[in-house]
Design an enzyme around this catalytic site. Structure first.
Site, mmCIF file in Angstrom:
data_model
loop_
_atom_site.group_PDB
_atom_site.id
_atom_site.type_symbol
_atom_site.label_atom_id
_atom_site.label_comp_id
_atom_site.label_asym_id
_atom_site.label_seq_id
_atom_site.Cartn_x
_atom_site.Cartn_y
_atom_site.Cartn_z
ATOM 1 N N HIS A 1 9.548 -10.614 -18.547
ATOM 2 C CA HIS A 1 10.305 -10.244 -19.749
ATOM 3 C C HIS A 1 9.938 -8.821 -20.169
ATOM 4 C CE1 HIS A 1 12.148 -10.967 -23.787
ATOM 5 N NE2 HIS A 1 11.231 -10.069 -24.141
ATOM 6 N N GLU A 2 8.642 -8.552 -20.286
ATOM 7 C CA GLU A 2 8.211 -7.226 -20.706
ATOM 8 C C GLU A 2 8.505 -6.176 -19.636
ATOM 9 O OE1 GLU A 2 7.450 -6.741 -23.697
ATOM 10 O OE2 GLU A 2 7.352 -8.866 -24.199
ATOM 11 N N HIS B 1 11.877 -4.701 -20.262
ATOM 12 C CA HIS B 1 11.827 -3.616 -21.249
ATOM 13 C C HIS B 1 11.255 -2.344 -20.617
ATOM 14 C CE1 HIS B 1 12.962 -6.240 -24.473
ATOM 15 N NE2 HIS B 1 11.846 -6.956 -24.456
#
Length: 372
Positions: free
Chosen positions: A25-26, A29
């Site tokens: 998920h990170e 980003h």
């Protein structure tokens, strides 16, 4: 029958489920930020004080923190891990200001923020595609692909392409529902409603008994009907994986809506302890079961993070959408108070889900028994 794994298996399974999903998920980003030239100050798995880490040649601090229940990417110009804009970012020199997240056009910021949840959905699609290739489409309509010779289904006259629409009067729409009703009823005579070329009929079937020994040595007796799903080709599987991911996301949205309006109990919400327990159970059942759980949790993470709650990715997207319409950012004071409210709401939700988890473990009943 649900197995009770040991504490070590539970901890390992929890780490195998949560750790990679947070990282990916990170990473969504991070990669989107890198794509648009944003300077990244920190990439953290977990919150709180750093346990260990290192700094790469671009100046990004990669670290593991002591509370491994989340993670964050801190971009240049952020006040904190929640990506609340720092009021002083406009005071930076032009070259540095251009490399902050807030210095990028609003459409680029929206892509950077959305990239985290998108990464979760991509992970789910990949896992579900592999699962479908290996085990078939779990959400396919209950239409017979193959009828095993001599099986209860064959004896009852069920043919390929027949659709089972009800089991003992209960409507079913997927093959997984049919399996979930069949397996707990070994040797039992059941009534099926079968549809063939638009014509429905009712048949009585006595289920076979299948004996299975689990990895823990327990022997289970499962009901067996004798129907096999239609196979899914390698070409078709990715499209089915995408479709099922969207369908499961819709089911989560519907379930959350029912909880909000009071149609379902908030006790159905689970937290980290419940995830750890279920992760351990699925790992005890096998890697295939654990992979299925990872796909479901990945969809859940993507969906939850897109909710328009300040501090979550959806909250940032909400503010960016307002900025795109107004052509100027939401005032920093408004954002700061909104993020404080969002943090309070998330903490309250964590407390409630943890309370639910402990209740499902029977803690409160046991304490009441000791007090009484």
């Amino acid at each position: 029958m649900t197995q009770s794994p040991g504490i070590l298996i539970t901890i390992v399974a929890f780490a195998l489920v949560i750790g990679p999903l947070i990282f990916l998920h990170e990473m969504g980003h991070y990669l989107a930020g890198r794509l648009f030239g944003v300077k990244i100050d920190a990439f953290s798995i977990g919150f709180g004080n750093e346990v260990f880490g290192f700094t790469d040649k671009r100046g990004t601090r990669w670290k593991f923190s002591w509370l491994p229940l989340g993670g964050y990417v801190k971009f240049a110009g952020d006040m904190n891990a929640a990506s609340v804009p720092d009021h002083d970012w406009l005071m930076l020199p032009p070259e540095e200001r251009a490399r902050t997240l807030q210095g990028r056009p609003v459409w680029q910021r929206m892509i950077v923020v959305a990239a985290g949840p998108i990464a979760n959905f991509v992970v789910a699609i990949v896992l579900l595609t592999g699962f479908i290739i290996g085990y078939g489409d779990f959400m396919a309509p209950p239409v017979a692909g193959t009828v095993v010779a001599g099986s209860p289904a064959a004896v009852a006259g069920i043919q390929p392409d027949d659709r089972i629409t009800a089991f003992d009067g209960r409507a079913i729409t997927t093959f997984s529902e049919l399996a979930a009703l069949t397996q707990p009823n070994p040797g039992k005579a059941v009534t099926l409603t079968v549809e063939h070329e638009g014509v429905s009929r009712t048949v009585t079937v006595k289920l076979d008994v299948q004996t299975v020994t689990t990895k823990s040595g327990k022997t289970l007796r499962l009901g067996l009907l004798g129907l096999q799903r239609r196979p899914v080709s390698l070409i078709e599987a990715p499209f089915v994986g995408v479709r099922r991911t969207f369908e499961l996301t819709g089911m989560m949205a519907k379930g959350l809506g029912q909880i909000i309006v009071g149609q379902r109990s908030v006790k159905e919400l689970g937290g980290p302890l419940k995830i750890a327990q279920v992760s351990g159970q699925q790992l005890a059942l096998g890697w295939d079961s654990l992979i299925w759980l990872v796909a479901m949790i990945s969809i859940n993470l993507g969906f939850i993070n897109l909710l328009p709650v300040p501090i979550l990715d959806g909250g940032h997207l909400f503010f960016y959408a307002i900025e795109a319409i107004r052509r100027r950012p939401v005032p920093p004071q408004v954002q700061e108070w909104a993020f404080r409210g969002g943090l309070a709401a998330i903490l309250a939700l964590m407390v409630m889900t943890t309370f639910n988890d402990l209740d499902s473990f029977g803690l409160w009943k046991n304490l009441a028994g000791l007090i009484g």
